[in-house]
Design a protein around this motif. Structure first.
Motif, PDB file in Angstrom:
ATOM      1  N   SER A  92       0.828  -1.214   0.000  1.00  0.00           N
ATOM      2  CA  SER A  92       0.000   0.000   0.000  1.00  0.00           C
ATOM      3  C   SER A  92       0.858   1.258   0.000  1.00  0.00           C
ATOM      4  O   SER A  92       0.562   2.244  -0.695  1.00  0.00           O
ATOM      5  CB  SER A  92      -0.929  -0.006   1.217  1.00  0.00           C
ATOM      6  N   THR A  96       0.666   4.047  -2.800  1.00  0.00           N
ATOM      7  CA  THR A  96      -0.023   5.289  -2.430  1.00  0.00           C
ATOM      8  C   THR A  96       0.896   6.498  -2.492  1.00  0.00           C
ATOM      9  O   THR A  96       0.539   7.540  -3.082  1.00  0.00           O
ATOM     10  CB  THR A  96      -0.613   5.153  -1.017  1.00  0.00           C
ATOM     11  N   VAL A 100       0.284   9.636  -5.138  1.00  0.00           N
ATOM     12  CA  VAL A 100      -0.188  10.930  -4.642  1.00  0.00           C
ATOM     13  C   VAL A 100       0.791  12.044  -5.013  1.00  0.00           C
ATOM     14  O   VAL A 100       0.376  13.123  -5.479  1.00  0.00           O
ATOM     15  CB  VAL A 100      -0.402  10.864  -3.113  1.00  0.00           C
ATOM     16  N   TYR A 162      -3.613   4.963 -10.958  1.00  0.00           N
ATOM     17  CA  TYR A 162      -4.120   5.909  -9.966  1.00  0.00           C
ATOM     18  C   TYR A 162      -3.851   7.352 -10.387  1.00  0.00           C
ATOM     19  O   TYR A 162      -4.705   8.233 -10.191  1.00  0.00           O
ATOM     20  CB  TYR A 162      -3.496   5.625  -8.606  1.00  0.00           C
ATOM     21  N   ILE A 220      -5.212  10.334  -0.787  1.00  0.00           N
ATOM     22  CA  ILE A 220      -4.746   9.278   0.119  1.00  0.00           C
ATOM     23  C   ILE A 220      -5.906   8.376   0.536  1.00  0.00           C
ATOM     24  O   ILE A 220      -5.793   7.144   0.559  1.00  0.00           O
ATOM     25  CB  ILE A 220      -4.058   9.886   1.347  1.00  0.00           C
ATOM     26  N   ILE A 223      -6.961   6.166  -2.588  1.00  0.00           N
ATOM     27  CA  ILE A 223      -6.000   5.144  -3.005  1.00  0.00           C
ATOM     28  C   ILE A 223      -5.761   4.128  -1.898  1.00  0.00           C
ATOM     29  O   ILE A 223      -5.705   2.921  -2.147  1.00  0.00           O
ATOM     30  CB  ILE A 223      -4.675   5.805  -3.449  1.00  0.00           C
ATOM     31  N   TRP A 224      -5.608   4.586  -0.665  1.00  0.00           N
ATOM     32  CA  TRP A 224      -5.306   3.674   0.441  1.00  0.00           C
ATOM     33  C   TRP A 224      -6.437   2.661   0.651  1.00  0.00           C
ATOM     34  O   TRP A 224      -6.180   1.499   0.989  1.00  0.00           O
ATOM     35  CB  TRP A 224      -5.086   4.479   1.713  1.00  0.00           C
ATOM     36  N   THR A 240      -2.207  -5.182  -1.536  1.00  0.00           N
ATOM     37  CA  THR A 240      -2.362  -3.988  -0.709  1.00  0.00           C
ATOM     38  C   THR A 240      -3.262  -4.346   0.475  1.00  0.00           C
ATOM     39  O   THR A 240      -3.855  -5.431   0.520  1.00  0.00           O
ATOM     40  CB  THR A 240      -2.978  -2.833  -1.511  1.00  0.00           C
TER      41      THR A 240
END
Length: 293
Positions: A92, A96, A100, A162, A220, A223-224, A240
């Motif tokens: 993850s 991430t 980002v 992403y 965040i 995506i997280w 993830t």
């Protein structure tokens, strides 16, 4: 004379009552808002914590009663050991953080150009750039493209997906804010011989801190906690935290083990809570600073 004095005192009492009435209304309104927030937020958090601290038999009831014996730490240890959380955590983070940073950087650069050049082609590009907010991505096409270029099931491929998905979110937030920045600030730097890169990194980017803070929080969170795109793009070759929870629950490891599922959710949310708690003052100061400007 006494009647005039009595009328004057009565008028003062009416004014005092009128001035105090809005104050009591504000207090009542604030109390109602606090109670509503506690009911909407505290109850789910309480259910999450008490269920994570129960045994399997107690957790099957799914009520808000306290466990007979707190098993929270034991459930955490079971989740970390049997749920393969450490590898999923690094997966993850590896996806991430770069996604980002890249989306914020390139989205801010694109927003600066789109905000300063007000031609019809640029207006079309802006509409095209923010169209990702409403248009769903073609998952099948993206999967085929990643397989063709050899990025399917890799962290780099997931980062590219992403960035492509959430770049429109950054452009939407940042472009409107840049339009409020006076162009004269940039012109004064150009007169001094500053190049576009220096103007962006020394002038525009620091002024964007409140908007970047908001966009960073949203990205965040998206995506997280994502499992949909990771399920199709990674295809089991990488894990993830949300995808790992889905996989172990589907495999039967957490079948009817609600105490382990809730313990996993708490551990998965802890990094976000720590980051936001540490950066809360900076985020709020950035937002208020942007409002003053």
């Amino acid at each position: 004379m006494s009647s005039v004095t009595a009328q004057y005192n009565g008028h003062k009492e009416q004014q005092a009552f009128k001035s105090n009435a809005p104050r009591w209304r504000r207090i009542l309104h604030n109390a109602i808002v606090i109670i509503a927030m506690l009911a909407l937020l505290a109850v789910p958090f309480w259910l999450l914590i008490v269920t994570a601290g129960k045994t399997q038999a107690e957790a099957l009831k799914l009520d808000m009663s306290l466990p007979r014996k707190w098993m929270l730490l034991e459930n955490f240890a079971t989740v970390i050991k049997d749920g393969k959380m450490v590898a999923a955590l690094f997966g993850s983070i590896a996806v991430t953080v770069p996604a980002v940073l890249i989306a914020i950087l390139f989205g801010s650069m694109a927003s600066w150009i789109l905000a300063r050049r007000t031609t019809k082609p640029m207006a079309f590009l802006y509409a095209l750039g923010i169209s990702g907010l409403i248009l769903p991505p073609a998952v099948v096409t993206v999967m085929m493209l990643l397989k063709m270029i050899g990025l399917s099931g890799t962290a780099l491929g997931m980062i590219c997906v992403y960035v492509g998905i959430y770049l429109s979110t950054v452009i939407f937030f940042v472009t409107g804010f840049i339009r409020t920045i006076p162009p004269s600030l940039e012109e004064s730097m150009r007169v001094d011989g500053a190049k576009p890169a220096r103007i962006f990194f020394t002038l525009i980017l620091p002024l964007l801190s409140p908007t970047i803070a908001t966009a960073t929080i949203l990205l965040i969170l998206y995506i997280w906690n994502d499992v949909f795109y990771a399920l199709f793009i990674l295809s089991g070759k990488m894990s993830t935290l949300p995808l790992n929870l889905y996989n172990v629950a589907s495999a039967g490891l957490y079948l009817n083990n609600w105490h382990l599922i809730f313990a996993y959710i708490i551990l998965m949310s802890l990094p976000l809570l720590i980051i936001f708690a540490a950066a809360q003052r900076k985020i709020i100061s950035g937002i208020t600073g942007g409002a003053v400007k």
